[in-house]
Design an enzyme around this catalytic site. Structure first.
Site, mmCIF file in Angstrom:
data_model
loop_
_atom_site.group_PDB
_atom_site.id
_atom_site.type_symbol
_atom_site.label_atom_id
_atom_site.label_comp_id
_atom_site.label_asym_id
_atom_site.label_seq_id
_atom_site.Cartn_x
_atom_site.Cartn_y
_atom_site.Cartn_z
ATOM 1 N N ASP A 1 36.937 -17.873 -8.586
ATOM 2 C CA ASP A 1 37.113 -16.856 -7.484
ATOM 3 C C ASP A 1 36.811 -17.299 -6.284
ATOM 4 O O ASP A 1 36.944 -16.365 -5.338
ATOM 5 C CB ASP A 1 36.117 -15.709 -7.973
ATOM 6 N N LYS B 1 41.401 -25.896 -4.957
ATOM 7 C CA LYS B 1 41.868 -24.967 -5.982
ATOM 8 C C LYS B 1 43.063 -24.098 -5.487
ATOM 9 O O LYS B 1 43.830 -23.481 -6.326
ATOM 10 C CB LYS B 1 40.454 -24.371 -6.367
#
Length: 355
Positions: free
Chosen positions: A134, A162
């Site tokens: 997240d 990421k």
């Protein structure tokens, strides 16, 4: 079914491997290059199983990835291999760029070449599941939650790497029709977590009677996801998720860092009392991390609605189980500590100082 799991000797990866083999009877090929945070001892419970195979290899090695696909002929890929510690990414971003971006590219190319050799039911059933974080979404204020439609706004070298890998996977799905699915999770915790992340650092510092560090005022908020719940969610997404979709996985357990640490101290007081005072007496506020995101919160309603998955462990239950596991498995973490330079403060040029 046979799945190729990258990073299967890591914290989350090993939880996935154990659950796949022990609870679902799935055959697993664990591909891991065994960097500092990997530990084959995490897999002692399944290492003797006929359903488990291990390949020591770097996902950046194209020839090795091609060989592994050819030899093992997996039905699916679950990609968890990554450098993941934010503080380490501040000190040395290059390794994060290399592993998380270049490594994902090499793996995608190997998976694509392998997928193009498949036909019939095997081609129809193949999928590439990319496991992400997240943190790609950036930072929230006091209200709101991340959804699958939230724009990306990474704030650390780790989260940027990421985010880039997420975009590569999406692009390979669109351009090359590689059957992909992506998941983004909140903060994981539980047994076997390498002792550089917050919860094991707190537990082990407390047991050693050392200061328990809290970054800044400790008001940063995270959603905490028990690792076994996450492993269950990942296998659910792999087998039932809709291709091309993203699923956010959260624990529904928002807690500020300072409250989390205080809760851990209370649990330690109950499970292994200090001879003098309370563990909370060891809490020490230290210089904050550069670019420290204020709050993360996951809206996991999509995976609950579409795949009938929801977390089963509350943060209170999970923390108590985690503390008990570290108390009962001293040999595991002592072996890691014996390597040296574990649990030291990273991510700042200056040494840790009290606020």
């Amino acid at each position: 079914m046979k799945i190729l799991v990258t990073g299967g000797a890591g914290f989350i990866g090993s939880a996935v491997v154990r659950r796949a083999v022990e609870s679902h009877g799935i055959s697993v090929v664990n591909v891991d290059c065994l960097t500092y945070a990997a530990n084959l001892a995490n897999l002692d419970d399944v290492s003797g199983s006929d359903l488990y195979a291990f390949e020591r290899a770097d996902i950046r090695d194209a020839a090795e990835m091609a060989r592994i696909f050819l030899v093992h002929q997996p039905d699916a890929v679950m990609h968890l291999a990554a450098e993941s510690h934010v503080d380490r990414s501040i000190d040395g971003p290059g390794e994060f760029i290399s592993t998380n971006i270049e490594g994902t590219y090499v793996l995608l190319q190997a998976a694509r070449a392998y997928f193009e050799t498949l036909s019939g039911a095997r081609r129809e059933g193949f999928r590439f599941h990319h496991v992400s974080t997240d943190e790609v979404y950036g930072s929230l204020g006091a209200v709101g939650k991340f959804t699958e439609e939230t724009s990306y706004k990474p704030n650390s070298p780790y989260s940027a790497s990421k985010a880039a890998s997420d975009m590569l996977v999406r692009a390979w799905g669109e351009t090359y029709r590689l059957p992909i699915v992506v998941s983004n999770c909140s903060n994981n915790y539980g047994p076997f977590q390498f002792p550089e992340k917050l919860i094991p650092v707190v537990i082990l510092n407390a047991l050693a009677e050392r200061p328990i560090p809290i970054y800044g005022a400790g008001t940063n908020v995270r959603d905490w996801l028990f690792v076994d719940d996450h492993a269950d969610a990942l296998l659910t997404i792999l087998t039932a998720g809709k291709l091309g979709e993203t699923y956010n996985v959260g624990g529904n357990n928002e807690v500020s860092n300072i409250d989390l640490v205080r809760t851990l101290c209370v649990i330690l007081d109950e499970q292994r009392p200090r001879s003098d005072g309370k563990y909370a007496d060891l809490i020490t506020h230290v210089t904050d991390r550069p670019g420290h995101d204020f709050r993360y919160a996951i809206d996991a309603s999509k995976i609950e609605r579409e795949l009938n998955w929801a977390p089963s462990v509350t943060v209170e239950e999970g923390l108590a189980q985690t503390v008990r596991w570290y108390l009962d498995n001293e040999a595991w973490w002592r072996a890691i500590q014996s390597r040296g330079q574990v649990g030291e403060r990273l991510g700042l040029r200056d040494k840790m100082i009290a606020e």
